[in-house]
Design a protein around this motif. Structure first.
Motif, PDB file in Angstrom:
ATOM      1  N   LEU A 127       0.796  -1.220   0.000  1.00 26.47           N
ATOM      2  CA  LEU A 127       0.000   0.000   0.000  1.00 26.47           C
ATOM      3  C   LEU A 127       0.831   1.273   0.000  1.00 26.47           C
ATOM      4  N   ALA A 135      -7.147  -1.622  -0.935  1.00 24.34           N
ATOM      5  CA  ALA A 135      -7.512  -0.214  -1.089  1.00 24.34           C
ATOM      6  C   ALA A 135      -8.641  -0.059  -2.101  1.00 24.34           C
ATOM      7  N   ASP A 158     -10.715   3.150  -2.150  1.00 23.33           N
ATOM      8  CA  ASP A 158     -10.124   4.332  -2.780  1.00 23.33           C
ATOM      9  C   ASP A 158     -10.051   4.205  -4.295  1.00 23.33           C
ATOM     10  N   LEU A 199      -3.775  -3.891  -5.617  1.00 19.64           N
ATOM     11  CA  LEU A 199      -3.932  -3.215  -4.330  1.00 19.64           C
ATOM     12  C   LEU A 199      -5.346  -3.454  -3.800  1.00 19.64           C
ATOM     13  N   PRO A 253       1.781   4.804   5.381  1.00 19.53           N
ATOM     14  CA  PRO A 253       0.745   4.797   4.356  1.00 19.53           C
ATOM     15  C   PRO A 253       1.187   5.424   3.060  1.00 19.53           C
ATOM     16  N   CYS A 254       2.274   6.159   3.065  1.00 23.28           N
ATOM     17  CA  CYS A 254       2.752   6.807   1.839  1.00 23.28           C
ATOM     18  C   CYS A 254       4.244   7.037   1.964  1.00 23.28           C
ATOM     19  N   LEU A 258       0.135   3.086  -3.023  1.00 19.67           N
ATOM     20  CA  LEU A 258      -1.222   3.592  -3.240  1.00 19.67           C
ATOM     21  C   LEU A 258      -1.298   5.091  -3.506  1.00 19.67           C
ATOM     22  N   ARG A 265      -3.103   9.825   2.902  1.00 18.87           N
ATOM     23  CA  ARG A 265      -3.944   9.862   1.711  1.00 18.87           C
ATOM     24  C   ARG A 265      -4.561  11.227   1.485  1.00 18.87           C
ATOM     25  N   SER A 305      -6.777  -8.056   2.255  1.00 20.88           N
ATOM     26  CA  SER A 305      -5.541  -7.320   2.502  1.00 20.88           C
ATOM     27  C   SER A 305      -4.554  -7.631   1.404  1.00 20.88           C
TER      28      SER A 305
END
Length: 557
Positions: free
Chosen positions: A425, A454, A457, A451, A545-546, A428, A552, A536
């Protein structure tokens, strides 16, 4: 036969790949033109029709006396290309059955390959002065031609050995390879040539590239005699190669052929899907060689065959080489070995990940692309990919996916895509930004389905893009298929409306393949197709997360 006698040949009675050979005289004259554009066009037309995909027709053989005349004359400005053409015709003719009868496109029986070899063999003495020509573009094809066609093997080896001192690196390696070629075709010189290669491989005063070439081609002379000492010896020589050793002016740079980093993208052709345009760009990169030692290392890997541990040790050294060109070319070789042979290739995958260098986008793009092609086998490089993505984003900003620098953009996109294929992720935010901004969005669509965790999203964005597809435009069918495929992999019930709309639009425009794909995706969703890993990402490791620590809510800002 003089070029002014070209019209004395009955070209009308012969044919090439596309019809009568009446246009061959014009192409032959064009090859000697002072106009570079006219020469390029003439060579292209000749290869396309008279030597089409390596074919040898009667008109091909009939052209050879004029090609030899052009190569012998100091006047033509592109003699090297003429000799390359002679060499290509000769090589293809040697690969054909000397006793076989072939057929021309109009069904006529032909033994033109025998006639072509007769012409070349009769003029083979011409290769001797050509290998000493001041122009390296003349010398290089002439060296190979000498090894293949000069009938006297003893003399061929003598001439070749005399070229070694004072030549540039590319030519020296070519000389070594060609001596082995002569040894393989002429048993009378095999022992002497093999002994010379042995001595050259052990000559501590010689540069490591030449010693490595001698080692590889000595093994080529007797593949059944390859012992356990060959790989360690090759590894030891590789360790001695430095960028300074390959920095001579007549050698291929590790950046030869690299696209300019800040060049503007060419305007897309109307109606050409971006996936097709990208495929042609990939073809342009395919087969590039960045180090003069690459071909001999490939030959050594071929000889080693199923000796995977030895090949792995050799590739590990290549991937760690101080020469960036050696490292770059090793990425492709390592990917091929990992893909073709079962086993634990963790070490090689980690080393490919080590080629993700922020300061070298050209090599990093190749490494990321290779890792992406390996699928789950690329798992050991997961953290290297995430680190590269984060560093690139930090250096070039959140819009690096659409960076102006083509190399930076390609390297980043390939790294994100490889990371996404691992279900991580951390890719993502980059994928979402691409889908939101539209720049090269099709590349993000291709990996979005990996993914699955997610889907909330991704599904709205993919559904929106699918609704924007013009099904009346056949060139958009590839994009529609990719979007449908991604939604199918995500298996999100929220995609039902978009898929239903796509089915209706595709049926209306008689896009039956797309309609079937969307219907299949809708059917699997209605059957409650489980997501990989229970919703998952498969094998996902904990991580921010990034890349760079963003969340996000800041994607695309």
């Amino acid at each position: 036969m003089m070029i002014n006698e070209i019209d004395s040949v009955d070209w009308e009675s012969m044919g090439h790949a596309y019809g009568p050979a009446s246009d061959v005289p014009g192409w032959l004259r064009g090859m000697a033109s002072a106009d570079p554009g006219a020469r390029d066009e003439a060579f292209s037309d000749f290869y396309n029709a008279v030597h089409h995909q390596g074919d040898v027709y009667p008109c091909t053989a009939a052209s050879l006396p004029f090609l030899f005349e052009m190569a012998d004359s100091p006047a033509p400005p592109d003699r090297g290309s003429v000799i390359e053409l002679v060499l290509s015709i000769g090589r293809e003719s040697l690969d054909m059955d000397p006793e076989g009868v072939y057929f021309t496109p109009d069904g006529t029986e032909s033994r033109a390959h025998v006639d072509a070899l007769a012409v070349i063999d009769g003029r083979a003495e011409a290769f001797v002065p050509w290998v000493r020509d001041p122009d390296p573009l003349v010398r290089r094809p002439a060296i190979e031609g000498l090894g293949l066609f000069l009938g006297d093997g003893v003399r061929a080896v003598e001439v070749l050995r005399g070229l070694l001192a004072g030549s540039g690196m590319v030519e020296r390696l070519l000389v070594v390879r060609t001596v082995a070629t002569v040894a393989l075709r002429d048993a009378a010189v095999h022992g002497a040539a093999a002994g010379w290669l042995d001595a050259l491989a052990g000559d501590a005063a010689e540069v490591p590239e030449v010693r490595l070439a001698a080692l590889a081609h000595r093994a080529r002379c007797a593949p059944g005699e390859i012992g356990d000492a060959v790989v360690p010896a090759a590894v030891g020589l590789l360790r001695r190669i430095t960028p300074a050793d390959t920095g001579r002016e007549d050698e291929a740079s590790c950046r030869a052929g690299a696209e300019p980093g800040d060049a503007a993208d060419p305007a897309p052709s109307p109606g050409v899907p971006p996936q097709i345009a990208a495929a042609f760009e990939d073809l342009e990169r395919y087969g590039r060689v960045h180090a003069p030692t690459t071909s001999l290392l490939e030959a050594l890997h071929t000889l080693l065959g199923d000796r995977v541990p030895g090949r792995t040790a050799l590739l590990a050294e290549q991937l760690c080489s101080a020469d960036p060109g050696v490292r770059y070319d090793a990425i492709r070789m390592a990917r091929e070995l990992i893909g073709h042979w079962r086993g634990d290739h963790t070490g090689l995958v980690v080393l490919i990940g080590g080629c993700l260098l922020p300061g070298d986008a050209y090599t990093a793009a190749a490494a990321a692309e290779a890792l992406g092609s390996l699928g789950p086998l690329g798992e050991p490089a997961r953290e290297a990919l995430a680190s590269y993505v984060g560093e690139a984003r930090a250096e070039h900003g959140p819009r690096v996916w659409a960076a102006r620098d083509r190399l930076v953009r390609r390297a980043y996109q390939e790294a994100v895509r490889a990371l996404a294929r691992l279900g991580d992720l951390r890719a993502l935010p980059c994928v979402l930004a691409a889908l939101d901004e539209g720049a090269d969005a099709w590349r993000a669509v291709q990996v979005a389905g990996h993914l699955a965790g997610a889907a909330g999203d991704l599904t709205p964005r993919l559904s929106r893009l699918l609704a924007e597809v013009d099904f009346a435009d056949a060139s958009q069918s590839m994009s529609a298929h990719a979007l449908v495929s991604a939604l199918r992999e995500l298996a999100d019930p929220a995609a039902a409306a978009a898929l239903t709309g796509a089915i209706s639009a595709a049926v209306r425009e008689e896009q039956w393949h797309t309609a079937a794909a969307a219907l299949n995706a809708l059917f699997l969703r209605s059957r409650g197709r489980p997501r990989p890993g229970g919703g998952s990402p498969v094998g996902r490791r904990a991580g921010p997360p990034c890349p760079g620590g963003c969340d996000r809510g800041t994607v695309g800002t």
